[in-house]
Design a protein around this motif. Structure first.
Motif, short mmCIF file in Angstrom:
data_model
loop_
_atom_site.label_atom_id
_atom_site.label_comp_id
_atom_site.label_asym_id
_atom_site.label_seq_id
_atom_site.Cartn_x
_atom_site.Cartn_y
_atom_site.Cartn_z
N TYR A 34 0.86 -1.17 0.00
CA TYR A 34 0.00 0.00 0.00
C TYR A 34 0.90 1.22 0.00
O TYR A 34 1.70 1.40 0.89
CB TYR A 34 -0.89 -0.03 1.24
CG TYR A 34 -1.85 1.11 1.34
CD1 TYR A 34 -2.81 1.32 0.37
CD2 TYR A 34 -1.80 1.97 2.41
CE1 TYR A 34 -3.69 2.37 0.46
CE2 TYR A 34 -2.68 3.02 2.53
CZ TYR A 34 -3.62 3.21 1.54
OH TYR A 34 -4.48 4.25 1.64
N GLY A 42 -8.36 2.92 -0.08
CA GLY A 42 -9.49 2.85 -1.01
C GLY A 42 -10.15 4.18 -1.32
O GLY A 42 -11.22 4.21 -1.89
N ASN A 62 -12.64 1.10 -11.22
CA ASN A 62 -11.64 0.29 -10.53
C ASN A 62 -11.38 -0.93 -11.41
O ASN A 62 -12.26 -1.78 -11.57
CB ASN A 62 -12.14 -0.12 -9.14
CG ASN A 62 -11.09 -0.84 -8.34
OD1 ASN A 62 -10.37 -1.69 -8.86
ND2 ASN A 62 -11.01 -0.52 -7.06
N SER A 105 -9.46 -3.39 -10.93
CA SER A 105 -9.27 -4.62 -10.16
C SER A 105 -10.60 -5.27 -9.77
O SER A 105 -10.70 -6.49 -9.71
CB SER A 105 -8.45 -4.34 -8.90
OG SER A 105 -7.19 -3.81 -9.25
N THR A 106 -11.63 -4.44 -9.51
CA THR A 106 -12.90 -4.98 -9.03
C THR A 106 -14.06 -4.79 -10.00
O THR A 106 -15.10 -5.41 -9.85
CB THR A 106 -13.30 -4.31 -7.70
OG1 THR A 106 -13.56 -2.92 -7.93
CG2 THR A 106 -12.22 -4.48 -6.65
N SER A 117 -9.80 -0.56 -2.97
CA SER A 117 -8.40 -0.87 -3.30
C SER A 117 -8.29 -1.42 -4.71
O SER A 117 -9.20 -2.08 -5.20
CB SER A 117 -7.84 -1.88 -2.31
OG SER A 117 -7.82 -1.32 -1.03
N GLY A 118 -7.17 -1.15 -5.37
CA GLY A 118 -6.92 -1.66 -6.70
C GLY A 118 -6.48 -0.56 -7.65
O GLY A 118 -6.35 0.59 -7.27
N GLN A 119 -6.27 -0.92 -8.91
CA GLN A 119 -5.91 0.06 -9.93
C GLN A 119 -7.15 0.79 -10.39
O GLN A 119 -8.19 0.17 -10.67
CB GLN A 119 -5.25 -0.63 -11.11
CG GLN A 119 -3.91 -1.22 -10.78
CD GLN A 119 -3.27 -1.83 -12.00
OE1 GLN A 119 -3.93 -2.24 -12.94
NE2 GLN A 119 -1.94 -1.90 -11.98
#
Length: 99
Positions: free
Chosen positions: A4, A39, A63, A65-66, A91-93
């Motif tokens: 992170y 996030g 996002n 990633s999700t 969280s994620g790109q």
């Protein structure tokens, strides 16, 4: 657990990515700040005291990633508070688009 990292990333929302502006857009200095809360991405100016972003600009995000998506609007910059938008992306790109 994934790493992170906090940081600030430059955004160039002007036509053709020209932060110095053009005949149809003012000079723009926006950035994406990450790291204060997990996030959450804050879009704000990169100039002195966080100025430099357009007021009332629409901000959309994805996002990668999700697959989550969302939208926000930059604040109005009144009463001495610089325009900003807080995006709860998870969280994620993340890909961000300013309109």
């Amino acid at each position: 657990m994934p790493s992170y990292e906090a940081g600030r990333f430059q955004l160039n929302p002007a036509p053709l990515g020209n932060p110095n502006g053009s005949f149809d857009a003012p000079a723009i200095r926006c950035g994406a700040e990450v790291g204060e809360q997990r996030g959450v991405v804050t879009i704000t100016g990169t100039e002195r005291e966080r100025w430099g972003c357009l007021i009332y600009a629409d901000v959309r995000w994805l996002n990668l990633s999700t697959g989550a998506t969302g939208a926000a609007r930059m604040s109005n910059g009144l009463n001495g508070f610089p325009p900003e938008a807080e995006l709860r992306t998870g969280s994620g790109q993340v890909v961000i688009t300013m309109l």
